[in-house]
Design a protein around this motif. Structure first.
Motif: not given
Length: 165
Positions: A108, A126-128, A132, A111
């Motif tokens: 990531e 996260g940027d995804s 998490w 995050a």
């Protein structure tokens, strides 16, 4: 759901369902458990939380799903759901980001810690768009995948509320 973005109308509907389930749960809590519940609530966004969201966006490249969430709700305090779930306010997320920086999650770029559990675990997005969960009660230890998206995380939380005895 990866790739899809969180929709504000969906978040508002999620809040309505969570609020109704919490109301029902709190009415039955004392007779079921023999002690009164804590303060369990998901709070809608306010002008103050909107300003705090703007400040968080100015501070860091916040994942868009978290911005969408914060435009609808400002925080959640659910101490009686499992061992507890707490969605931090945007002001708290910004304060923690200033103090600790991004969560160190491999893969990531950035995050943001936005929630915690009663046992001290942390939740970061996260940027995804993935969510998490820390493996310990530490900002800097390892994180494991908790949900493929913020929507999946909220759906899981809804199920926990609905299935709480």
């Amino acid at each position: 759901m990866p790739g899809e973005r969180l929709d504000a109308k969906w978040v508002r509907s999620w809040w309505e369902q969570a609020d109704a389930a919490l109301t029902k749960l709190m009415q039955a809590f004392l007779p079921t458990h023999g002690f009164p519940p804590g303060h369990n609530a998901v709070t809608l966004a306010t002008d103050d939380s909107d300003r705090a969201t703007d400040a968080l966006v100015d501070l860091t490249p916040i994942p868009s799903d978290l911005t969408t969430l914060y435009w609808v709700i400002s925080d959640a305090s659910l101490p009686d759901i499992d061992s507890g779930y707490f969605i931090h306010s945007p002001a708290t997320a910004a304060e923690q980001f200033r103090k600790y920086g991004p969560a160190p999650i491999e893969g990531e770029w950035i995050a943001i810690v936005f929630a915690g559990g009663g046992g001290g675990c942390l939740f970061a997005i996260g940027d995804s768009g993935q969510v998490w969960k820390s493996t310990t009660a530490s900002w800097f230890d390892e994180y494991e995948l908790a949900a493929a998206s913020l929507q999946e995380f909220l759906e899981h939380l809804s199920r926990r509320i609905a299935n709480q005895p």
